[in-house]
Design an enzyme around this catalytic site. Structure first.
Site, PDB file in Angstrom:
ATOM      1  N   GLY A 222       0.829  -1.203   0.000  1.00 47.07           N
ATOM      2  CA  GLY A 222       0.000   0.000   0.000  1.00 47.07           C
ATOM      3  C   GLY A 222       0.856   1.242   0.000  1.00 47.07           C
ATOM      4  O   GLY A 222       2.043   1.211  -0.357  1.00 47.07           O
ATOM      5  N   GLU A 244       5.684  -3.417   1.054  1.00 43.05           N
ATOM      6  CA  GLU A 244       5.855  -2.987  -0.338  1.00 43.05           C
ATOM      7  C   GLU A 244       5.039  -1.713  -0.474  1.00 43.05           C
ATOM      8  O   GLU A 244       3.806  -1.748  -0.513  1.00 43.05           O
ATOM      9  CB  GLU A 244       5.385  -4.087  -1.293  1.00 43.05           C
ATOM     10  CG  GLU A 244       5.843  -3.877  -2.727  1.00 43.05           C
ATOM     11  CD  GLU A 244       4.808  -3.126  -3.550  1.00 43.05           C
ATOM     12  OE1 GLU A 244       5.029  -1.910  -3.777  1.00 43.05           O
ATOM     13  OE2 GLU A 244       3.811  -3.724  -3.941  1.00 43.05           O
ATOM     14  N   LEU A 245       5.757  -0.578  -0.536  1.00 46.70           N
ATOM     15  CA  LEU A 245       5.105   0.723  -0.399  1.00 46.70           C
ATOM     16  C   LEU A 245       5.119   1.498  -1.717  1.00 46.70           C
ATOM     17  O   LEU A 245       5.176   0.921  -2.783  1.00 46.70           O
ATOM     18  CB  LEU A 245       5.770   1.488   0.744  1.00 46.70           C
ATOM     19  CG  LEU A 245       5.822   0.724   2.084  1.00 46.70           C
ATOM     20  CD1 LEU A 245       6.556   1.517   3.139  1.00 46.70           C
ATOM     21  CD2 LEU A 245       4.421   0.356   2.553  1.00 46.70           C
TER      22      LEU A 245
END
Length: 471
Positions: A222, A244-245
């Site tokens: 996100g 996981e940005l």
């Protein structure tokens, strides 16, 4: 909660509507889980953990292989679901299903290859044995932009490692996650191993998971902003996390690049899923000697895009996920124009719904505000460069470092530039970087850990070693 999925609608359970972003019409309702029900899902996953962790790796692998076969066979139905709740074009949706299924195949193969180690201690007399164990109950939180692939990219390695999971899909796209869970049930995943928890109270449910001692892992995909909040909460329990940005991917074109290939790659890197991807090309840096030709080719290809609902088989770009996303992107483009940028090329988009016209901006000054934002839509700002040192400064001048792209005539030049990019994944003369066999992840504030490849399995394992006295 029973089986591998949450019920679409259980008697006495509150529900929420899922909307088609193309026309904002409801397409279905799903159970809206409370915090208490989210905690109940953890209890179910915890009770199922010992049995699944004790299942032979080969048996886990065979279940994942069957899930992949079932998913491929069911591609049309799954693509229809993705089109309906996410809005992407049908071609994009079909490609996502194929990609998502590959995670089941890859981790079916990795499930039986959890390597250990045996060595003689340097001092002699003892032996060191290293092995791996599943970390435990894993909380998975996925976004709306790839509702199938983001689910399988987390579920597959977790199951391969022997973990059980609770999955909170995005409220915009829960139907695909529920369908994936049904496929896993059919493939032979035991009851309680995979638990899907749709909810409109994401903060409450996920916060309760992070406080629950039975949850041993958080895997989140996100925004960087939400990731920071979850990291603070996870710190209270020193929880094992994968993040996981956000991204802000540069797309670099050198003076001697193959411009036809660079344009083709740009169309994929920018407009796949309507630009709603963390790996999407976010800002374009084109050498002055190539700028006119590249912009003309890219602009013409952009104007030729067919924008429409996924139900239109000829549509290449669908709607954005919401009308608020459309308004935000419109404001961003207007602000860029106020700063001096020019709308050089623009496709035609239907009015209403979540549609936004693919747009190419030129005369964008280095350091412009739009270059600092994750655009998450079909807008391509182009900066012209001449000095390589200045280019590298601009490329790396961001808190993000997920993906990057470079097109150059000589592979040596492309590699030399790529090695100086502060990014975890770099497409060299290609406009896509995702692959289940490759380690997906970024530098800086684009995340922690890796998904896919052998590294993806390790994210769901704890390492244990035995020091054995043989004297």
């Amino acid at each position: 909660m029973t089986g591998c999925s949450a019920p679409l609608r259980a008697p006495g359970t509150r529900t929420f509507a899922v909307l088609d972003p193309a026309n904002l019409e409801p397409i279905g309702e799903v159970a809206d889980h409370t915090v208490e029900q989210g905690v109940d899902a953890v209890a179910v996953a915890s009770a199922a953990f010992a049995g699944w962790a004790g299942t032979a790796p080969r048996a886990r692998a065979e279940v994942l292989s069957r899930a992949r076969e079932l998913m491929v066979a069911d591609r049309d139905r799954l693509a229809d679901l993705i089109v309906a709740e996410n809005g992407k074009s049908r071609a994009d949706a079909c490609a996502e299903v194929t990609y998502a299924a590959e995670f089941f195949r890859w981790f079916a193969e990795e499930a039986v290859r959890s390597d250990g180690d045996y060595s003689v201690a340097p001092a002699g007399g003892t032996r060191t044995l290293v092995t791996h164990h599943p970390v435990g109950v894993a909380a998975l939180v996925t976004p709306w932009n790839f509702p199938a692939a983001m689910a399988t990219r987390k579920i597959a390695p977790a199951l391969a490692a022997g973990c059980t999971v609770v999955l909170k899909p995005a409220a915009e796209t829960p139907l695909t996650a529920l369908a994936v869970a049904e496929i896993l049930t059919e493939a032979g995943v035991p009851d309680g191993v995979v638990n899907v928890v749709p909810t409109t109270d994401a903060a409450g449910v996920v916060g309760a998971w992070l406080r629950d001692d039975r949850v041993r892992k958080l895997s989140f995909t996100g925004s960087t902003g939400v990731g920071r909040v979850l990291l603070r909460q996870a710190a209270d329990r020193v929880l094992n996390v994968s993040m996981e940005l956000g991204g802000n991917a540069p797309y670099v074109v050198t003076a001697d690049a193959d411009l036809e290939a660079a344009v083709q790659g740009a169309m994929i890197a920018k407009y796949r899923n309507g630009g709603q991807a963390c790996t999407a090309a976010n800002r374009f840096y084109v050498h002055a000697d190539a700028a006119a030709a590249f912009v003309a080719g890219f602009g013409a290809a952009t104007e030729a895009l067919r924008v429409g609902p996924g139900s239109d088989p000829e549509a290449q770009v669908g709607p954005l996920i919401s009308t608020s996303a459309v308004r935000a992107l419109g404001d961003l483009v207007a602000s860029a124009v106020d700063e001096g940028a020019r709308i050089a090329y623009q496709a035609i988009a239907p009015s209403g719904g979540g549609f936004f016209p693919p747009t190419v901006l030129t005369d964008v000054r280095p350091g412009a505000d739009i270059l600092q934002r994750e655009i998450f839509g079909p807008v391509a700002p182009i900066v012209v460069w001449t000095d390589e040192e200045d280019l590298l400064r601009q490329v790396n001048d961001t808190e993000h470092g997920l993906a990057a792209y470079v097109y150059a005539g000589r592979l040596q030049d492309a590699l030399r530039l790529a090695e100086q990019f502060e990014a975890g994944m770099i497409g060299i003369n290609r406009g896509i970087v995702s692959d289940p066999a490759a380690p997906f992840g970024g530098y800086k504030q684009s995340g922690l850990g890796r998904e896919g490849a052998r590294a993806g399995l390790a994210e769901f394992q704890e390492t244990q070693y035995f020091s054995v006295d043989l004297s």
